[in-house]
Design an enzyme around this catalytic site. Structure first.
Site, mmCIF file in Angstrom:
data_model
loop_
_atom_site.group_PDB
_atom_site.id
_atom_site.type_symbol
_atom_site.label_atom_id
_atom_site.label_comp_id
_atom_site.label_asym_id
_atom_site.label_seq_id
_atom_site.Cartn_x
_atom_site.Cartn_y
_atom_site.Cartn_z
ATOM 1 N N HIS A 7 0.895 -1.171 0.000
ATOM 2 C CA HIS A 7 0.000 0.000 0.000
ATOM 3 C C HIS A 7 0.925 1.211 0.000
ATOM 4 C CE1 HIS A 7 -3.485 -2.511 1.165
ATOM 5 N NE2 HIS A 7 -2.541 -3.249 1.716
ATOM 6 N N GLU A 34 -7.076 -12.496 5.895
ATOM 7 C CA GLU A 34 -6.058 -11.933 6.793
ATOM 8 C C GLU A 34 -6.643 -12.036 8.198
ATOM 9 O OE1 GLU A 34 -5.479 -7.677 6.438
ATOM 10 O OE2 GLU A 34 -3.572 -7.711 7.533
HETATM 11 N N1 HPA Z 1 -5.126 -4.974 5.372
HETATM 12 C C1 HPA Z 1 -6.222 -4.296 5.004
HETATM 13 N N2 HPA Z 1 -6.186 -3.028 4.613
HETATM 14 C C2 HPA Z 1 -5.008 -2.407 4.573
HETATM 15 C C3 HPA Z 1 -3.858 -3.037 4.926
HETATM 16 C C4 HPA Z 1 -3.905 -4.399 5.346
HETATM 17 O O1 HPA Z 1 -2.909 -5.046 5.688
HETATM 18 N N3 HPA Z 1 -2.857 -2.134 4.790
HETATM 19 C C5 HPA Z 1 -3.413 -1.003 4.318
HETATM 20 N N4 HPA Z 1 -4.734 -1.149 4.186
HETATM 21 ZN ZN ZN Z 2 -2.516 -5.066 2.582
#
Ligand code: HPA
Ligand code: ZN
Length: 346
Positions: free
Chosen positions: A26, A207
């Protein structure tokens, strides 16, 4: 290739030297505290922290949301086209130093347009850094526009619409921000529209969210890669499917530790993913917040996980080329460079 001929002591050197592609970064997560304060001063933006050290000290996260709150505050200093260009150039310099030869950058336009920044300034600033990265550093790159999943699908559709005048500057769409409670299905229409426009599609899934989100990202959003995806390991049938279909997973080891997805690196699922035959890759996610860029991620994972050796290093780099959205000739050229570096070590 005789991977057994490569001594374990030389692994760190090999990991640093090998060419690699970064597919999960990101760009707003590459803003280092020093640049945040420099841009805040220049742009007259007030921050809730007195200085660089106090800000860094706040980087003690308990989960994804505790990180996102600080990440969005950091991004608030970005106002002008030149700010976006400076941020991305700082990332590209670090990527080049880590022998990243290809980088596919996520950006979050809604984080900026909600503050009154023009879509044109966001995309033009990033696109001009991408051109400079090729010219000045020899790093190939592309942009992937991410929708914030805590916002509505209508807002995502509007964002895609607003970005279309700059269509030539991005190759795909992604889905990020708070995962739990925001399943992929929520964005079915906007991903269908992106597919119709010929855009690549990726999504964060598995995640913090359950393995079912990985399945619906594939079946409903028709994504070509899963970002993170480590929770697939809770569902053996899903692991078999991901392996059979060679769905790439963009795994982010340091991120997973910082956001408490795993309590410690020694217990990370990366070796299991590779052993199951998945197209797993290593990436930095938000390197300014999680303790390091690409090579730091490789080094930390390999130091903590004795199952990872030279064969796995090669597989991870190859997987990153296989999973990237480059054409076949660029992929072949990157693989030749990889083989040349391994030949020096074997
Ligand atoms: N997960 C979800 N959204 C995000 C992340 C992440 O690791 N990093 C920046 N936006
Ligand atoms: Zn991410």
């Amino acid at each position: 290739m005789d991977f057994g001929a490569i001594a374990r002591e030389r692994l760190p050197e090999l990991l640093r030297a090998m060419p690699k592609a970064e597919l999960h970064i990101h760009i707003e997560g590459s803003l280092e505290p020093e640049l945040i304060f420099e841009l805040a001063r220049k742009n007259g933006v007030a921050l809730a922290y007195p200085g660089v050290e106090a800000l860094r000290a706040a980087y003690a996260f308990t989960d994804l949301q505790s990180f996102l709150d600080i990440y969005y505050a950091g991004a608030s200093v970005l106002l002008h086209e030149s700010d976006f260009e400076a941020m991305a150039m700082a990332y590209f310099r670090r990527a080049a130093a880590d022998n990243v030869v290809r980088a596919e950058l996520f950006f979050d336009p809604q984080t900026h347009t909600a503050r009154g920044v023009a879509m044109a300034d966001v995309i033009r600033g990033l696109a001009s850094a991408c051109e400079r990265a090729q010219r000045e550093l020899g790093v190939s790159s592309a942009l992937i526009l991410c929708f914030l999943r805590h916002l509505s699908e209508e807002e995502a559709l509007q964002t895609l619409h607003d970005a279309l005048p700059y269509r030539e500057h991005f190759i795909g769409v992604g889905l990020d921000s708070s995962e739990r409670g925001h399943p992929p299905e929520k964005f079915a229409r906007v991903f269908a529209e992106a597919k119709r426009l010929g855009l690549h599609r990726v999504a964060h899934a598995g995640e913090e969210g359950p393995p079912a989100y990985i399945t619906s990202a594939l079946d409903v959003l028709k994504v070509e890669r899963i970002d993170h995806g480590v929770r697939c390991l809770e569902d053996p049938a899903l692991v078999r499917r991901l392996a059979a279909e060679r769905v790439p997973l963009t795994v982010c080891p340091l991120s997973n530790i910082k956001l408490c997805v795993y309590p410690e690196m020694a217990g990370h699922g990366l070796p299991a993913l590779l052993a199951a035959g998945l197209c797993a890759t290593i990436n930095s996610d938000d390197p300014a917040y999680f303790g390091g860029y690409m090579n730091a991620n490789f080094l930390a994972a390999f130091a903590a996980l004795p199952q990872l050796g030279a064969a796995e290093a090669y597989a991870l780099a190859r997987n990153s080329f296989e999973a990237s959205f480059v054409d076949a000739s660029a992929r072949a050229a990157m693989t030749v460079r990889l083989d040349q570096v391994f030949a020096r070590f074997a």
